[in-house]
Design a protein around this motif. Sequence first.
Motif, short mmCIF file in Angstrom:
data_model
loop_
_atom_site.label_atom_id
_atom_site.label_comp_id
_atom_site.label_asym_id
_atom_site.label_seq_id
_atom_site.Cartn_x
_atom_site.Cartn_y
_atom_site.Cartn_z
N HIS A 17 1.35 -1.71 -0.11
CA HIS A 17 0.38 0.10 -0.23
C HIS A 17 0.87 1.54 0.13
CE1 HIS A 17 -3.81 2.61 0.60
NE2 HIS A 17 -3.43 3.17 1.53
N LYS A 18 2.00 1.16 0.67
CA LYS A 18 2.32 2.52 1.25
C LYS A 18 3.52 3.26 -0.52
CE LYS A 18 6.16 0.39 3.82
NZ LYS A 18 5.68 -1.58 3.49
N ARG A 19 3.36 1.65 -1.13
CA ARG A 19 4.13 2.53 -2.47
C ARG A 19 2.83 2.63 -4.19
NH1 ARG A 19 7.87 -2.84 -4.21
NH2 ARG A 19 6.99 -2.85 -1.87
N LEU A 20 1.71 2.74 -3.58
CA LEU A 20 0.79 3.30 -4.55
C LEU A 20 0.32 4.52 -4.55
CD1 LEU A 20 -2.08 0.39 -3.33
CD2 LEU A 20 0.02 0.45 -5.33
N GLY A 21 -0.73 5.54 -5.43
CA GLY A 21 -1.02 6.39 -5.07
C GLY A 21 -0.21 7.63 -5.54
N LYS A 22 1.28 7.28 -6.08
CA LYS A 22 2.48 8.00 -5.76
C LYS A 22 3.28 8.52 -7.53
CE LYS A 22 4.25 7.64 -0.82
NZ LYS A 22 3.80 6.50 -0.45
N ARG A 23 2.94 7.36 -7.90
CA ARG A 23 3.80 7.85 -9.51
C ARG A 23 2.73 7.60 -10.49
NH1 ARG A 23 5.14 3.25 -11.72
NH2 ARG A 23 4.13 2.07 -10.85
N GLY A 24 1.50 8.13 -10.33
CA GLY A 24 0.55 8.33 -11.23
C GLY A 24 0.71 7.00 -12.80
N THR A 25 -0.03 5.97 -12.11
CA THR A 25 -0.17 5.09 -12.89
C THR A 25 -1.87 5.05 -13.15
OG1 THR A 25 1.27 3.33 -11.05
CG2 THR A 25 -0.24 2.36 -12.69
N GLN A 26 -2.04 4.68 -13.80
CA GLN A 26 -3.19 4.99 -14.50
C GLN A 26 -3.63 3.39 -14.42
OE1 GLN A 26 -2.74 7.39 -18.33
NE2 GLN A 26 -4.69 7.00 -19.10
N ARG A 27 -5.21 3.56 -13.91
CA ARG A 27 -6.17 2.28 -14.37
C ARG A 27 -6.90 2.47 -15.10
NH1 ARG A 27 -5.89 -0.17 -7.72
NH2 ARG A 27 -3.85 0.23 -7.79
N ILE A 28 -7.05 1.49 -16.33
CA ILE A 28 -8.08 1.73 -17.48
C ILE A 28 -8.82 0.22 -17.36
CG2 ILE A 28 -8.82 2.04 -19.55
CD1 ILE A 28 -5.62 3.22 -19.04
N GLY A 29 -10.05 0.98 -17.16
CA GLY A 29 -11.37 -0.57 -17.21
C GLY A 29 -12.03 -0.48 -18.40
N ILE A 30 -11.69 -1.42 -19.38
CA ILE A 30 -12.26 -1.48 -20.99
C ILE A 30 -13.10 -2.66 -20.37
CG2 ILE A 30 -11.58 -2.61 -23.34
CD1 ILE A 30 -8.61 -1.55 -22.76
N THR A 31 -14.78 -1.95 -20.94
CA THR A 31 -15.83 -2.96 -20.66
C THR A 31 -16.52 -2.78 -21.96
OG1 THR A 31 -18.01 -3.42 -19.06
CG2 THR A 31 -17.13 -1.49 -19.66
N GLY A 32 -17.75 -3.64 -22.14
CA GLY A 32 -17.83 -4.05 -23.19
C GLY A 32 -18.88 -5.17 -23.33
N PRO A 33 -20.13 -5.23 -24.91
CA PRO A 33 -20.10 -6.53 -24.65
C PRO A 33 -19.36 -7.89 -25.49
CG PRO A 33 -21.51 -5.08 -26.28
CD PRO A 33 -20.34 -3.86 -25.34
#
Length: 352
Positions: A47-63
């Motif tokens: 946890h302490k290494r999260l939220g500092k590096r500008g990582t992008q989480r991208i959800g890809i959804t659709g039929p």
Amino acid sequence: MPPLSLDMRLDALLDGLARSDTAALARAISLVENQREGFERVLSAVHKRLGKRGTQRIGITGPPGAGKSTLTEQLVRAYREHGLKVAVIAVDPTSPFTGGALLGDRIRMESVSLDPGVFIRSMATRGAQGGLATTTEEVADVLDAFGFDRILIETVGVGQTELDVAATAETTVLVLVPESGDGIQTLKAGVMEIAELYVINKSDRPGADKLRQEIEVMLGIRKGNAFAHVPAHQGRPAPSNRPAGRQAVGPSDWESPVLTTVASKGEGIADLVTALDRHHDFLERTGKFAERRKRRLAARTRAVVNRAIRQWVWDETKAEELVARRLDDVSAGIRSPYDVAAEVLDQVRNGK
Ligand SMILES: Nc1nc2c(ncn2[C@@H]2O[C@H](COP(=O)(O)OP(=O)(O)O)[C@@H](O)[C@H]2O)c(=O)[nH]1
Ligand SMILES: [Mg+2]
């Protein structure tokens, strides 16, 4: 040599993660996915290494069949060309086994999966007590802490679980195809609203422009008469035919773009990458990134408490025993499940 204690094994695992050892990463993910002993310690350390590096989480959804996997593979390539490390989590809530239905996708992704800057993982319902969305988010945390710059979360369809999974990413892409045109009105409520970005894939087929117009009208980006029959919201006139409840766009609002792609030929991918970057910048600039992160962390903490309570009640108190003892009564209609549940809670409250 005596066998290593759990603590020593976890220390070795955490060391491996810190050394960017891919084998340790795979082991850490399995531990988290299957909620094996010590997984909380790993997540806590991560946890302490999260939220500092500008990582992008991208959800890809659709039929199914819209081209999500093809698009994902193209995004992986594009990000790799920018020198970014990319992880893909392919989530299939309909498959009881990890891998099952996604195996085909995995094979196709082989073109990118031999690259050490790419990590691909399939997830299914197995082991996901307390929700596939929570487990997916936890696996994404491990990947994030490990140093992946982009984490793509692809779902197989648009069921409720898949929408929940997609919502764990800060940017959600809804992939549609020209054939979806007649169907967007009938898409389950909540599906169209979830996306920050719309992609009309297979725009090499007829109907892409028409669908784009329909989506834009629906979003209120484009003036049209699709909502002419909708009464103005609470007596106020709806400005510029915006659907009721949707505000005019100001600097702190995001207007979801509608993009067209031909994923199989790599067309439109650069624009998609730009739009994804733009959304990320928007979230950072408006403080919404931090806000969302806080909201999600509160939700996660609650989910972890719920999961722990559930496990504790059924594994470590006499709740299960009481249920078993009362089952004949419940079956005979002498007691209801509600009576027994109340009795279980009383028993737990009294520390038994
Ligand atoms: N014509 C056309 N076919 C595509 C395009 N993108 C993907 N496909 C094909 O559509 C099929 C389903 O793609 P896939 O990525 O597996 O869809 P998913 O189920 O949403 O992951 C595959 O046969 C792809 O080759 C496109 O832009 N145009
Ligand atoms: Mg797929």
